[in-house]
Design a protein around this motif. Structure first.
Motif, PDB file in Angstrom:
ATOM      1  N   GLN A 132      55.466  47.664  28.516  1.00  0.00           N
ATOM      2  CA  GLN A 132      55.756  47.265  27.132  1.00  0.00           C
ATOM      3  C   GLN A 132      57.051  47.889  26.650  1.00  0.00           C
ATOM      4  OE1 GLN A 132      54.448  45.197  25.124  1.00  0.00           O
ATOM      5  NE2 GLN A 132      55.100  45.785  23.067  1.00  0.00           N
ATOM      6  N   PRO A 288      47.492  54.252  24.556  1.00  0.00           N
ATOM      7  CA  PRO A 288      47.006  53.281  23.563  1.00  0.00           C
ATOM      8  C   PRO A 288      47.155  53.779  22.126  1.00  0.00           C
ATOM      9  CG  PRO A 288      45.183  54.277  24.761  1.00  0.00           C
ATOM     10  CD  PRO A 288      46.442  54.703  25.466  1.00  0.00           C
ATOM     11  N   ARG A 522      50.050  49.168  29.109  1.00  0.00           N
ATOM     12  CA  ARG A 522      50.269  47.889  28.430  1.00  0.00           C
ATOM     13  C   ARG A 522      51.485  47.185  29.034  1.00  0.00           C
ATOM     14  NH1 ARG A 522      50.750  47.060  21.833  1.00  0.00           N
ATOM     15  NH2 ARG A 522      51.462  44.901  21.868  1.00  0.00           N
ATOM     16  N   SER A 525      53.293  40.921  26.698  1.00  0.00           N
ATOM     17  CA  SER A 525      52.375  39.762  26.708  1.00  0.00           C
ATOM     18  C   SER A 525      53.105  38.526  27.240  1.00  0.00           C
ATOM     19  CB  SER A 525      51.854  39.488  25.298  1.00  0.00           C
ATOM     20  OG  SER A 525      52.961  39.364  24.434  1.00  0.00           O
ATOM     21  N   MET A 535      47.275  44.214  30.644  1.00  0.00           N
ATOM     22  CA  MET A 535      47.490  45.611  31.057  1.00  0.00           C
ATOM     23  C   MET A 535      47.752  45.612  32.562  1.00  0.00           C
ATOM     24  SD  MET A 535      46.729  47.785  28.424  1.00  0.00           S
ATOM     25  CE  MET A 535      46.091  49.303  29.141  1.00  0.00           C
ATOM     26  N   GLU A 543      43.626  53.684  30.437  1.00  0.00           N
ATOM     27  CA  GLU A 543      44.650  54.071  29.450  1.00  0.00           C
ATOM     28  C   GLU A 543      44.193  55.241  28.579  1.00  0.00           C
ATOM     29  OE1 GLU A 543      42.988  51.305  29.709  1.00  0.00           O
ATOM     30  OE2 GLU A 543      42.556  50.355  27.777  1.00  0.00           O
TER      31      GLU A 543
END
Ligand code: ADA
Length: 566
Positions: A132, A288, A522, A525, A535, A543
């Motif tokens: 991410q 997270p 992560r 998306s 993930m 996580e």
């Protein structure tokens, strides 16, 4: 906390992070305004979990005169304003940048940072990917009041000289000190270098107005020094003090160093003359609750898990890490493979007109800021990029050369996924591969690894060089167990890692392994929607750092080995 040790006794410094800032989103429909704690990522704020775009952070500070603002990390593009005037801009979430604001009037001032985590044609490194790209002021922010000339950095290179004394060896060190004159006035003075509390050397300095200069000392005997190693991570303070022509101390900078030598000898990586066996973990800065802005206690908790597993090294996949984490590794004897920011960029993406400069800036900022960390034993570049094409090869060559110019004291490598097609092994000192037998292809690990290793020896310039497996692993969904032991079960991951680790440790000529990966993380998306939970689930812990079945398997196998080849 900025560093785990004091960096100034003279320069006035105030941390602007570790506090509340005003926050508001600037893109998209409804705006979101709230007070937030910095460092942080907006993906963790109520209402902006999936926000991509620009956002504004703002707070005031009291200062006067020459002010230096240092940003440890803003994700991923920043524009900085003081009292409405733009004073800095920076690309890349993972490297430090500064702003010098001369002659501020006394009183309260406003600091605004516009952060942007969107993808676009001007972002060659932050792209939709298997991690991410968070948004926010993800690392610390410091405000300093400086005189006209200040010490920007100290680079200390340890040197081991044999037959220098009764013990047959002695540690020396060479210091390079970067001085900047932010005024138009000439400066004359002295730079004093102290080591372990006593004066090592003092040198005259002169700088013209607006001049930047690097002062280099001789090789200086560091009498008290004892070596840094995973077993005995001894650290020492090196202090530079700048005095003006009246011998008044006007600035200082304190760094922390360790005395160790990394060498490559045949197929071995030597730490202080001993053949290293790397028992590593690939770790994203990801959590997270904190995004990529892990606080010190969360970093330390990750290191405690790594040590409990018997790991002796962390690979900073796939970007330079927060220097606080590196401080902890220095103190606890954890070896670090640190790499520039890149993951899986095709030749097409490497041809982005911004790619070369953004990589070069990242390498420069990474090495300039992290040079003194004894835990870093190797610099990596371009994880799984196009090292199988002529265009890619030219990029690899340039970046390896750039590292060499900035730091000749550490070996270089790059984690390749180009199975039997890599053409870049002539440049690095160490050959590294990411492989996933028994995950992406159902191939017996031992045979697959032997075949690849022998291809490197027989067909490439990587022969006779140390060889590392820099990624190997399998996915498992935490809590998913099934008697069939099918893929994604914890049982499958445990069995696969056992076979993978066994094969790597048994492979002749191999100097070690980095498991992919430490914890579940992560992912964008927009990049890999097929990843369960969006993930990457190949963590040994999930996580939330909850152990999967493979934890005890890895622990048993890593603990059964020492830090060195026998
Ligand atoms: C590659 C890549 C990692 C991760 C891994 C995986 O090796 O370097 O970042 O994406 O694959 O999980 O497939």
């Amino acid at each position: 906390m900025i560093r785990t040790f004091e960096t100034h006794k003279i320069r006035k410094m105030k941390e602007l992070s570790s506090y509340l800032w005003d926050f508001e989103t600037l893109s998209g429909e409804g705006d979101c305004r709230q007070q937030v704690y910095v460092p942080s990522c907006w993906e963790n704020y109520p209402g902006t979990a999936a926000y991509t775009g620009k956002a504004r952070y703002c707070r005031t500070f009291e200062a006067e005169g020459n002010v230096r603002l240092e940003f440890k990390g803003v994700s991923h593009t920043a524009c900085v304003y003081v009292d409405g005037e733009k004073v800095a801009s920076h690309y890349n979430a993972y490297t430090i940048f500064e702003a010098i604001v001369p002659n501020l009037r006394p009183g309260k001032h406003t600091l605004e940072i516009i952060a942007d985590n969107s993808f676009g044609p001007e972002s060659a490194l932050h792209v939709p990917n298997d991690y991410q790209s968070y948004g926010g002021i993800s690392r610390a922010v410091i405000m300093e009041e400086i005189e006209d000339v200040y010490i920007k950095w100290i680079h200390f290179t340890p040197l081991l000289k044999r037959n220098e004394n009764a013990e047959g060896k002695a540690w020396f060190g060479k210091a390079e000190i970067n001085l900047c004159n932010v005024s138009n006035l000439d400066f004359t003075g002295t730079i004093v270098v102290n080591f372990a509390g006593h004066r090592l050397v003092s040198l005259p300095v002169t700088l013209k107005g607006k001049e930047t200069k690097i002062i280099t000392t001789e090789e200086l005997l560091c009498r008290e020094a004892e070596e840094w190693s995973p077993e005995s991570p001894r650290l020492y303070s090196i202090e530079a003090i700048l005095e003006d022509k009246d011998s008044i101390s006007v600035d200082d900078l304190i760094e922390r160093v360790g005395f160790r030598i990394i060498e490559v000898s045949g197929k071995d990586i030597l730490l202080n003359g001993k053949k290293l066996l790397i028992k590593g973990l690939c770790r994203h800065e990801d959590h997270p609750q904190f995004g990529c802005a892990l606080p010190l206690e969360a970093m330390q908790y990750d290191l405690m898990i790594a040590k409990d597993l018997g790991a002796n090294s962390i690979r900073t996949t796939h970007y330079p890490n927060d220097e606080l984490f590196l401080d902890l590794c220095d103190e606890q004897g954890i070896l670090v493979w640190e790499e520039n920011h890149a993951r899986g960029l095709s030749e097409e993406l490497m041809r982005n007109p911004y790619f070369d400069k953004q990589c070069e800036d990242c390498i420069y900022e990474m090495i300039t800021a992290h040079y003194n960390h004894p835990s870093i034993y190797i610099w990596g570049i371009l994880n799984e990029c196009a090292s199988h094409t002529e265009y890619g090869k030219a990029c690899y060559e340039a970046q390896y050369e750039w590292i060499r110019k900035l730091d000749a004291s550490r070996p270089r490598s790059s984690a390749s996924c180009q199975f039997k097609t890599d053409i870049c092994f002539g440049y690095p000192e160490i050959v590294s591969y990411n492989i996933y037998p028994k995950w992406y292809h159902d191939t017996p690990v031992k045979e697959y690894l032997k075949d690849l290793y022998e291809w490197v020896q027989d067909n490439t310039e990587g022969k006779e060089k140390p060889f590392l497996i820099t990624e190997i692993g399998a996915g498992a969904l935490y809590g998913y167990r099934h008697p069939s032991h099918v893929k994604w079960t914890e049982e499958y991951q445990a069995e696969t890692l056992k076979e993978q680790i066994t094969a790597v440790f048994e492979q002749d000529g191999c100097s070690g392994i980095y498991i992919w990966q430490f914890c579940d993380t992560r992912v964008s998306s927009s990049w890999f929607g097929t990843r369960p939970r969006t993930m990457n689930n190949k963590g040994i812990v999930d996580e939330y750092r909850r152990a999967k079945l493979s934890y005890e398997i890895v622990k048993g196998m890593y603990k059964a080995k020492g830090n060195y080849k026998v």
